[in-house]
Every structure is written in C-alpha cells, then in structure tokens.
Design a protein around this motif. Structure first.
Motif, PDB file in Angstrom:
ATOM      1  N   GLU A   1      91.029 130.160  29.147  1.00 26.17           N
ATOM      2  CA  GLU A   1      91.490 130.179  27.755  1.00 26.17           C
ATOM      3  C   GLU A   1      92.427 131.367  27.480  1.00 26.17           C
ATOM      4  N   ILE A   2      92.227 132.468  28.190  1.00 24.62           N
ATOM      5  CA  ILE A   2      93.077 133.640  27.971  1.00 24.62           C
ATOM      6  C   ILE A   2      94.215 133.728  28.988  1.00 24.62           C
TER       7      ILE A   2
ATOM      8  N   GLN B   1      97.803 144.810  29.071  1.00 27.10           N
ATOM      9  CA  GLN B   1      97.795 146.195  29.564  1.00 27.10           C
ATOM     10  C   GLN B   1      97.284 146.271  31.000  1.00 27.10           C
ATOM     11  N   GLY B   2      96.675 145.181  31.476  1.00 29.66           N
ATOM     12  CA  GLY B   2      96.157 145.095  32.840  1.00 29.66           C
ATOM     13  C   GLY B   2      96.922 144.033  33.594  1.00 29.66           C
ATOM     14  N   CYS B   3      96.249 142.913  33.867  1.00 29.58           N
ATOM     15  CA  CYS B   3      96.900 141.846  34.626  1.00 29.58           C
ATOM     16  C   CYS B   3      96.956 140.532  33.847  1.00 29.58           C
ATOM     17  N   GLY B   4      96.645 140.580  32.549  1.00 29.52           N
ATOM     18  CA  GLY B   4      96.637 139.379  31.732  1.00 29.52           C
ATOM     19  C   GLY B   4      97.903 139.192  30.925  1.00 29.52           C
ATOM     20  N   VAL B   5      97.842 138.265  29.985  1.00 30.91           N
ATOM     21  CA  VAL B   5      99.020 137.941  29.182  1.00 30.91           C
ATOM     22  C   VAL B   5      98.823 138.193  27.681  1.00 30.91           C
ATOM     23  N   LEU B   6      97.584 138.223  27.223  1.00 27.94           N
ATOM     24  CA  LEU B   6      97.307 138.403  25.797  1.00 27.94           C
ATOM     25  C   LEU B   6      97.109 139.873  25.442  1.00 27.94           C
TER      26      LEU B   6
ATOM     27  N   VAL C   1      84.534 135.981  29.529  1.00 27.88           N
ATOM     28  CA  VAL C   1      84.739 137.431  29.554  1.00 27.88           C
ATOM     29  C   VAL C   1      83.395 138.141  29.635  1.00 27.88           C
ATOM     30  N   LYS C   2      82.411 137.682  28.873  1.00 32.83           N
ATOM     31  CA  LYS C   2      81.097 138.334  28.885  1.00 32.83           C
ATOM     32  C   LYS C   2      80.426 138.236  30.252  1.00 32.83           C
TER      33      LYS C   2
ATOM     34  N   GLU D   1      84.737 138.485  23.910  1.00 30.99           N
ATOM     35  CA  GLU D   1      83.852 138.323  25.054  1.00 30.99           C
ATOM     36  C   GLU D   1      83.307 136.910  25.218  1.00 30.99           C
ATOM     37  N   ASP D   2      83.399 136.069  24.204  1.00 33.78           N
ATOM     38  CA  ASP D   2      82.952 134.678  24.322  1.00 33.78           C
ATOM     39  C   ASP D   2      84.066 133.732  24.767  1.00 33.78           C
ATOM     40  N   MET D   3      85.243 134.272  25.049  1.00 34.77           N
ATOM     41  CA  MET D   3      86.372 133.448  25.476  1.00 34.77           C
ATOM     42  C   MET D   3      86.290 133.187  26.979  1.00 34.77           C
TER      43      MET D   3
END
Length: 79
Positions: A32-33, A14-19, A68-69, A26-28
C-alpha cells in the motif's frame, strides 16, 4: 528516535520509500505504501546497517499481508 519512528522514516522518502513519513501509518501494508520485493530488501539492508543487526530469515518475505507494524515488531525482537 523510537523504533516506530525510525522504521517509518526508513520506509518513507527519507529512506528507501516513496511516501512522506507523515503519510505512513503502522496499520498500512507495505504494498500500500509503494513497496515491492526489491524495495523491501533495500529497507532490510538499511535496518541492518542502522541497528547493526541480522534480520531474521523468516521475516525476509514480503506479502500483501505485511504491515508496517509487523516490521516494527520484528525489529523490536532483534534489539
């Protein structure tokens, strides 16, 4: 929307990512994402525009340890 939720949305497809947002925890790690340095800078620009902030220079580098965190913590420190 909470800071945590907004960060996850901007990191998602929904932003600029793929997942999808529901697959981002938040621990990823950002690698990894599906993030690289270019996608990371797109994310920083989205955050700066959305919140009207200046992202700290010392948080402009992405590494395999960046999670992420960590992004949530930096953003909370800017607000």
């Amino acid at each position: 929307m909470s800071v945590k939720k907004q960060v996850c949305v901007l990191l998602s497809d929904q932003g600029c990512g793929v997942l999808p947002v529901d697959e981002i925890g938040e621990d990823m790690g950002l690698f990894e994402i599906g993030f690289d340095s270019l996608r990371y800078m797109e994310f920083i620009v989205l955050l700066e525009e959305h919140y009207g902030i200046q992202w700290p220079d010392d948080a402009l580098e992405i590494s395999s340890a960046t999670k992420v965190k960590d992004m949530i913590g930096v953003l909370e420190g800017c607000l």
